[in-house]
Design a protein around this motif. Structure first.
Motif, mmCIF file in Angstrom:
data_model
loop_
_atom_site.group_PDB
_atom_site.id
_atom_site.type_symbol
_atom_site.label_atom_id
_atom_site.label_comp_id
_atom_site.label_asym_id
_atom_site.label_seq_id
_atom_site.Cartn_x
_atom_site.Cartn_y
_atom_site.Cartn_z
ATOM 1 N N GLY A 249 0.812 -1.213 0.000
ATOM 2 C CA GLY A 249 0.000 0.000 0.000
ATOM 3 C C GLY A 249 0.847 1.265 0.000
ATOM 4 O O GLY A 249 0.686 2.135 -0.869
ATOM 5 N N PRO A 250 1.777 1.425 0.967
ATOM 6 C CA PRO A 250 2.630 2.617 0.970
ATOM 7 C C PRO A 250 3.507 2.755 -0.267
ATOM 8 O O PRO A 250 3.732 3.867 -0.751
ATOM 9 C CB PRO A 250 3.492 2.420 2.228
ATOM 10 C CG PRO A 250 2.694 1.518 3.096
ATOM 11 C CD PRO A 250 1.964 0.603 2.169
ATOM 12 N N HIS A 251 4.010 1.626 -0.788
ATOM 13 C CA HIS A 251 4.874 1.703 -1.968
ATOM 14 C C HIS A 251 4.111 2.209 -3.192
ATOM 15 O O HIS A 251 4.603 3.067 -3.936
ATOM 16 C CB HIS A 251 5.486 0.325 -2.262
ATOM 17 C CG HIS A 251 6.715 0.052 -1.461
ATOM 18 N ND1 HIS A 251 7.957 0.521 -1.817
ATOM 19 C CD2 HIS A 251 6.891 -0.616 -0.296
ATOM 20 C CE1 HIS A 251 8.851 0.146 -0.924
ATOM 21 N NE2 HIS A 251 8.229 -0.555 0.010
ATOM 22 N N LEU A 252 2.924 1.673 -3.404
ATOM 23 C CA LEU A 252 2.123 2.135 -4.535
ATOM 24 C C LEU A 252 1.734 3.598 -4.360
ATOM 25 O O LEU A 252 1.778 4.385 -5.324
ATOM 26 C CB LEU A 252 0.872 1.263 -4.677
ATOM 27 C CG LEU A 252 1.104 -0.195 -5.067
ATOM 28 C CD1 LEU A 252 -0.207 -0.968 -5.072
ATOM 29 C CD2 LEU A 252 1.783 -0.290 -6.432
ATOM 30 N N ALA A 253 1.378 3.976 -3.138
ATOM 31 C CA ALA A 253 1.011 5.373 -2.883
ATOM 32 C C ALA A 253 2.199 6.304 -3.105
ATOM 33 O O ALA A 253 2.050 7.397 -3.662
ATOM 34 C CB ALA A 253 0.485 5.515 -1.457
ATOM 35 N N ARG A 254 3.384 5.869 -2.694
ATOM 36 C CA ARG A 254 4.583 6.697 -2.868
ATOM 37 C C ARG A 254 4.891 6.910 -4.354
ATOM 38 O O ARG A 254 5.326 7.993 -4.764
ATOM 39 C CB ARG A 254 5.769 6.037 -2.157
ATOM 40 C CG ARG A 254 6.992 6.940 -2.039
ATOM 41 C CD ARG A 254 8.083 6.289 -1.208
ATOM 42 N NE ARG A 254 7.730 6.237 0.199
ATOM 43 C CZ ARG A 254 7.392 5.140 0.862
ATOM 44 N NH1 ARG A 254 7.346 3.965 0.220
ATOM 45 N NH2 ARG A 254 7.097 5.177 2.140
ATOM 46 N N ARG A 255 4.665 5.891 -5.155
ATOM 47 C CA ARG A 255 4.876 6.046 -6.599
ATOM 48 C C ARG A 255 3.870 7.014 -7.218
ATOM 49 O O ARG A 255 4.155 7.660 -8.219
ATOM 50 C CB ARG A 255 4.764 4.676 -7.296
ATOM 51 C CG ARG A 255 5.947 3.761 -7.057
ATOM 52 C CD ARG A 255 5.729 2.399 -7.708
ATOM 53 N NE ARG A 255 6.887 1.546 -7.558
ATOM 54 C CZ ARG A 255 7.911 1.489 -8.396
ATOM 55 N NH1 ARG A 255 7.906 2.257 -9.482
ATOM 56 N NH2 ARG A 255 8.922 0.674 -8.179
ATOM 57 N N LEU A 256 2.690 7.100 -6.612
ATOM 58 C CA LEU A 256 1.628 7.934 -7.179
ATOM 59 C C LEU A 256 1.706 9.388 -6.728
ATOM 60 O O LEU A 256 1.447 10.302 -7.529
ATOM 61 C CB LEU A 256 0.256 7.353 -6.805
ATOM 62 C CG LEU A 256 -0.091 5.997 -7.426
ATOM 63 C CD1 LEU A 256 -1.363 5.437 -6.808
ATOM 64 C CD2 LEU A 256 -0.265 6.124 -8.935
ATOM 65 N N VAL A 257 2.036 9.625 -5.443
ATOM 66 C CA VAL A 257 1.979 10.996 -4.923
ATOM 67 C C VAL A 257 3.314 11.506 -4.398
ATOM 68 O O VAL A 257 3.413 12.670 -3.999
ATOM 69 C CB VAL A 257 0.915 11.110 -3.805
ATOM 70 C CG1 VAL A 257 -0.455 10.727 -4.320
ATOM 71 C CG2 VAL A 257 1.293 10.273 -2.588
ATOM 72 N N GLY A 258 4.347 10.660 -4.380
ATOM 73 C CA GLY A 258 5.638 11.116 -3.893
ATOM 74 C C GLY A 258 5.828 10.833 -2.405
ATOM 75 O O GLY A 258 4.939 10.305 -1.738
ATOM 76 N N GLN B 67 2.347 14.388 4.010
ATOM 77 C CA GLN B 67 1.029 15.034 3.995
ATOM 78 C C GLN B 67 0.137 14.449 2.906
ATOM 79 O O GLN B 67 -1.088 14.410 3.050
ATOM 80 C CB GLN B 67 1.181 16.546 3.778
ATOM 81 C CG GLN B 67 1.587 17.325 5.005
ATOM 82 C CD GLN B 67 3.093 17.305 5.234
ATOM 83 O OE1 GLN B 67 3.828 16.583 4.573
ATOM 84 N NE2 GLN B 67 3.558 18.106 6.189
ATOM 85 N N TYR B 68 0.749 13.995 1.821
ATOM 86 C CA TYR B 68 0.019 13.339 0.735
ATOM 87 C C TYR B 68 0.100 11.819 0.846
ATOM 88 O O TYR B 68 -0.854 11.106 0.539
ATOM 89 C CB TYR B 68 0.588 13.765 -0.629
ATOM 90 C CG TYR B 68 0.719 15.243 -0.818
ATOM 91 C CD1 TYR B 68 -0.313 16.114 -0.495
ATOM 92 C CD2 TYR B 68 1.893 15.796 -1.336
ATOM 93 C CE1 TYR B 68 -0.187 17.477 -0.670
ATOM 94 C CE2 TYR B 68 2.028 17.156 -1.515
ATOM 95 C CZ TYR B 68 0.992 17.995 -1.187
ATOM 96 O OH TYR B 68 1.118 19.342 -1.355
ATOM 97 N N LEU B 69 1.267 11.331 1.298
ATOM 98 C CA LEU B 69 1.511 9.879 1.312
ATOM 99 C C LEU B 69 0.589 9.146 2.287
ATOM 100 O O LEU B 69 0.079 8.072 1.968
ATOM 101 C CB LEU B 69 2.975 9.611 1.666
ATOM 102 C CG LEU B 69 3.422 8.147 1.739
ATOM 103 C CD1 LEU B 69 3.173 7.443 0.414
ATOM 104 C CD2 LEU B 69 4.895 8.061 2.126
#
Length: 342
Positions: free
Chosen positions: A276-285, A289-291
């Motif tokens: 979950g965090p890895h995919l989110a990091r690829r999407l929003v950096g 605050q966004y992650l």
């Protein structure tokens, strides 16, 4: 300054767009999941039932069986993903995850011990189950932290992961031994739970889990700047005036509490806190605050999809949600492990 403002504005706009798309995908799978099961409901029947119409049978199927489970899958996925985001941020290790580090196993051991004392797995105080699981997760986290700490060196991220894997394996073996000693009914429950089945499927379980997420998620969002600074390294964090050990302990406690509460209701579900965090990091950096909110949405999306597939693929037979999540997450974990070695 102007260029920086434009860049920040563009990053914010991108994050909002990504999170909106994730929310829409969750809503679409939510609708699909409401019609997934042995008894199918047409779109018209679902709408009528949702707005107070429909037969008693349709109302029972939708409101008492399917909707609580769907809501729980989203909440558990969001909680596990945010827990994984915190652990990855604090340890600065891409492989950190409440399942891999043994936190989920500690929570599971506490749940199994509770089941051992209560012959009926629901006879115990339902709203204490998250607290019991948090206690088990906390004890496991303290054990892992103390074994990973070296005087003068602090915590090594690679040592933390290796110790976590070892402790998780030991606790898993102990859980198997304890489960063998249970009577047949409790053994069946524990076996399903260990496989990652979402066993809390009524509104009482939603109410048991929801307060913890309502308390912990805003606190973690409040600490987003601290997580950003921790990513810069220990020396930089200390130079910027961050009380490193105190903040690290509070954030770790939040991650443990989130994982424990989710495991108490959702069972032994792994890999959601990793991918979950890895995919989110690829999407929003990497900016937390966004992650953090993007991770919550990604985790919710992964688990509601896994749970829907678990009920749909082999109808009328249902497979544990955790197995579907593992099928999705295990290849990604091996990819991350290979990349870390390189």
């Amino acid at each position: 300054m102007k260029a920086t403002g434009i860049t920040t504005q563009a990053r914010t706009a991108r994050a909002v767009t990504v999170m909106s798309i994730l929310a829409i995908l969750i809503a679409l799978i939510f609708i699909w999941s409401m019609n997934t099961g042995v008894i199918r409901l047409s779109p018209g029947e679902m709408l009528r039932t949702l707005f107070g119409g429909g037969t008693d049978k349709q109302h029972l199927i939708l409101f008492e069986f399917r909707l609580p489970r769907i809501v729980i899958s989203i909440l558990v996925g969001a909680g596990l993903a945010v827990s994984g985001t915190i652990l990855q941020g604090v340890s600065r290790n891409a492989l950190a995850d409440p399942g891999i580090l043994g936190i989920n196993a500690g929570a599971g051991l506490a749940v199994i011990l509770t089941v051992s004392f209560y012959k009926n797995n629901l006879a115990g105080p339902l709203f204490l189950m998250p607290i019991i699981a948090m206690a088990g997760a906390g004890l496991a986290a303290i054990l892992i932290y103390s074994m990973s700490y070296v005087r003068g060196e602090g915590i090594s991220s690679s040592r933390l992961v290796l110790v976590g894997i070892g402790v998780s394996a030991g606790i898993a073996a102990l859980m198997v031994v304890l489960s063998i000693r249970l009577d047949p009914n409790d053994f069946q429950f524990v076996s399903i739970w260990l496989a990652g089945s979402i066993w809390g499927t009524n509104w009482k379980f939603v109410l048991a889990l929801l307060p913890w997420l309502v308390i912990l998620l805003p606190y973690v969002m409040y600490k987003a700047n601290v997580l950003n600074v921790l990513n810069l390294g220990e020396n930089t964090s200390l130079g910027l005036g961050v009380a490193l050990e105190r903040e690290r302990r509070w954030l770790l406690a939040s991650a443990v509490a989130l994982a424990g509460a989710c495991v108490a209701v959702g069972g032994g579900i792994g890999f959601v806190g990793l991918i979950g965090p890895h995919l989110a990091r690829r999407l929003v950096g990497p900016k937390h605050q966004y992650l953090l909110p993007a991770s919550a949405l990604t985790g919710g999306l992964i688990l509601i999809l896994a749970d829907t597939l678990a009920r749909w693929v082999f109808q009328p037979t249902e497979i544990p949600t955790g197995l579907v999540a593992a099928v999705i997450g295990a290849p990604y974990f091996l990819y991350l492990l290979a990349r870390a070695r390189n």
